[in-house]
Design a protein around this motif. Structure first.
Motif, PDB file in Angstrom:
ATOM      1  N   GLU A 258      44.960  35.445  40.724  1.00 53.17           N
ATOM      2  CA  GLU A 258      45.279  35.646  39.301  1.00 53.17           C
ATOM      3  C   GLU A 258      44.536  36.863  38.745  1.00 53.17           C
ATOM      4  O   GLU A 258      45.111  37.695  38.031  1.00 53.17           O
TER       5      GLU A 258
ATOM      6  N   ASN B 111      45.976  40.118  40.171  1.00 49.20           N
ATOM      7  CA  ASN B 111      47.218  40.489  39.478  1.00 49.20           C
ATOM      8  C   ASN B 111      46.916  41.134  38.130  1.00 49.20           C
ATOM      9  O   ASN B 111      47.533  42.128  37.733  1.00 49.20           O
ATOM     10  N   GLN B 112      45.950  40.530  37.440  1.00 45.95           N
ATOM     11  CA  GLN B 112      45.561  41.054  36.140  1.00 45.95           C
ATOM     12  C   GLN B 112      44.953  42.454  36.278  1.00 45.95           C
ATOM     13  O   GLN B 112      45.233  43.350  35.479  1.00 45.95           O
TER      14      GLN B 112
ATOM     15  N   ASN C  56      43.390  30.678  44.224  1.00 43.53           N
ATOM     16  CA  ASN C  56      44.377  30.871  43.153  1.00 43.53           C
ATOM     17  C   ASN C  56      43.796  31.711  42.015  1.00 43.53           C
ATOM     18  O   ASN C  56      44.470  32.601  41.474  1.00 43.53           O
ATOM     19  N   LYS C  57      42.550  31.400  41.681  1.00 39.62           N
ATOM     20  CA  LYS C  57      41.894  32.133  40.606  1.00 39.62           C
ATOM     21  C   LYS C  57      41.720  33.599  40.998  1.00 39.62           C
ATOM     22  O   LYS C  57      41.910  34.511  40.181  1.00 39.62           O
TER      23      LYS C  57
END
Length: 424
Positions: free
Chosen positions: A283, A286-287, A279-280
């Protein structure tokens, strides 16, 4: 009581600046500024035993056949709770206006109609419905409770009380605002108070905003006059947020490098198979995509420096107003306007002011995204001020027939002029 038709600058300004409740639009300087818009200022008042008890800035606009009308921006400088004084001043003004062939006197008092919460619901607090009723009894014609920008001045605004500590002020901001401010000046924007020489940069941003929002734009000469007259008496500042593109590219390059490094660190064997790690990782990916997309936009900009946001403020008595301003169409995602407004708030607090007025919004407390004012309203709302509704515009009619003709013919004329200007 004695009506005085032309007060001296010293006597008028001394009374207004020391009054319990005042507005920068009631100042002597504002009357001088409006000369550039074709108005003739008259500084009048009422004296009792030789002492001023109320005053008004009458902005006279000449019309055909020797007639004119007077506009009193933000109303009289008077105790509106003293109905007998308000009645006396109204009668004296009307008699004075009739002699000068003034068709009507327009006022839009800086008086709250009632207290509201952020959803536009009436709550316990101020209530001036009785004043509205009394003004109507005196012969003033009320223009109603409009929710847009149909009047001379906006009927709604946001006002932020800055008497509290800076931590308490920040606590009242919307979470989005706090999140942006917590990142501080991450893009290394140059934020400063400008000078007269910066008016051209300011105006370019104003033109960008007007084009984007479909608004009419005053000529640059008006803003030069506005700033210079108020700045000369210590009542105006020009705030600028500028970015250097070379510096900005370096910021994005470093961000991309840091994010790639974080992704590499998450490939370590001890993290590889955990759900939390996956998940990290997503994230950060995406960033990284967002940053790379923004970086590409920056690479495509040829300019060396861009003024991203600019605000012209007015400081008067215990308040600061963010009167004129705008944002460049490019790089809106850098949130320069948040940093600029926060700088204004910080400076106002340091200099001892009590309130910052964000100068106008709509009367729809929660506008939908398709509403043209949605972006401006949402931004100002996120700064945590009180949603404020004024009592509206009133006309004191002095010549009924001419008043009827004025409101029949002038809207047609203004519509034609606006259409010509918008095409230009």
């Amino acid at each position: 009581m004695e009506f005085v038709s032309e007060l001296s600058k010293e006597e008028y300004e001394s009374f207004v600046s020391h009054a319990k409740k005042t507005h920068f639009m009631q100042s002597y300087a504002f009357g001088e500024i409006r000369k550039s818009k074709g108005f003739t200022p008259h500084y009048v008042g009422l004296k009792e035993n030789g002492k001023l008890v109320c005053s008004a800035l009458l902005l006279e606009k000449k019309l055909l056949f020797g007639y004119s009308y007077d506009y009193v921006p933000r109303g009289y400088v008077i105790d509106y709770e003293n109905f007998s004084l308000l009645k006396e001043f109204t009668n004296q003004l009307k008699a004075y206006a009739k002699k000068k062939h003034v068709i009507f006197i327009k006022i839009d008092p800086d008086i709250k109609r009632h207290s509201l919460n952020l959803n536009g619901e009436v709550v316990e607090g101020d209530n001036h419905e009785e004043l509205i009723t009394f003004l109507k009894k005196l012969g003033y014609r009320h223009h109603g409770f409009n929710t847009g920008f149909e009047g001379e001045q906006p009927r709604f605004t946001f006002r932020l009380n800055i008497d509290d500590s800076i931590d308490e002020i920040r606590a009242g901001f919307h979470p989005t605002t706090r999140k942006i401010l917590n990142k501080k000046n991450q893009y290394h924007l140059d934020i400063y108070r400008g000078k007269s020489s910066d008016i051209e940069d300011f105006y370019e941003v104003m033109k960008e905003t007007a084009k984007r929002e479909g608004l009419l734009q005053a000529p640059i000469s008006y803003y030069q006059t506005f700033y210079e007259i108020f700045h000369e008496v210590g009542c105006s500042d020009l705030y600028i947020a500028k970015v250097n593109l070379s510096s900005l590219r370096e910021v994005f390059e470093k961000n991309i490098q840091d994010l790639n490094q974080q992704l590499l660190s998450l490939d370590d064997e001890k993290y590889k198979n955990t759900t939390k790690n996956a998940n990290k990782k997503q994230e950060i990916k995406n960033q990284l995509e967002r940053v790379q997309r923004d970086y590409q936009l920056v690479l495509d900009i040829p300019e060396e420096n861009i003024v991203l946001s600019s605000i012209m403020t007015v400081k008067y008595k215990d308040m600061v107003w963010t009167v004129h301003g705008g944002n460049h169409t490019k790089l809106l995602n850098l949130n320069a306007n948040y940093l600029l407004y926060y700088t204004i708030i910080e400076d106002a607090k340091k200099e001892g002011y009590k309130v910052v007025d964000f100068f106008g919004t709509c009367g729809e407390a929660n506008p939908k995204p398709e509403n043209p004012i949605y972006g401006i309203h949402s931004f100002k709302k996120r700064l945590g001020g009180e949603y404020t509704e004024f009592i509206g515009e009133f006309d004191l009619v002095c010549h009924s027939l001419m008043y009827f003709l004025f409101y029949k013919l002038v809207p047609i004329y203004r519509k034609i002029v606006r259409s010509i200007k918008m095409r230009g």
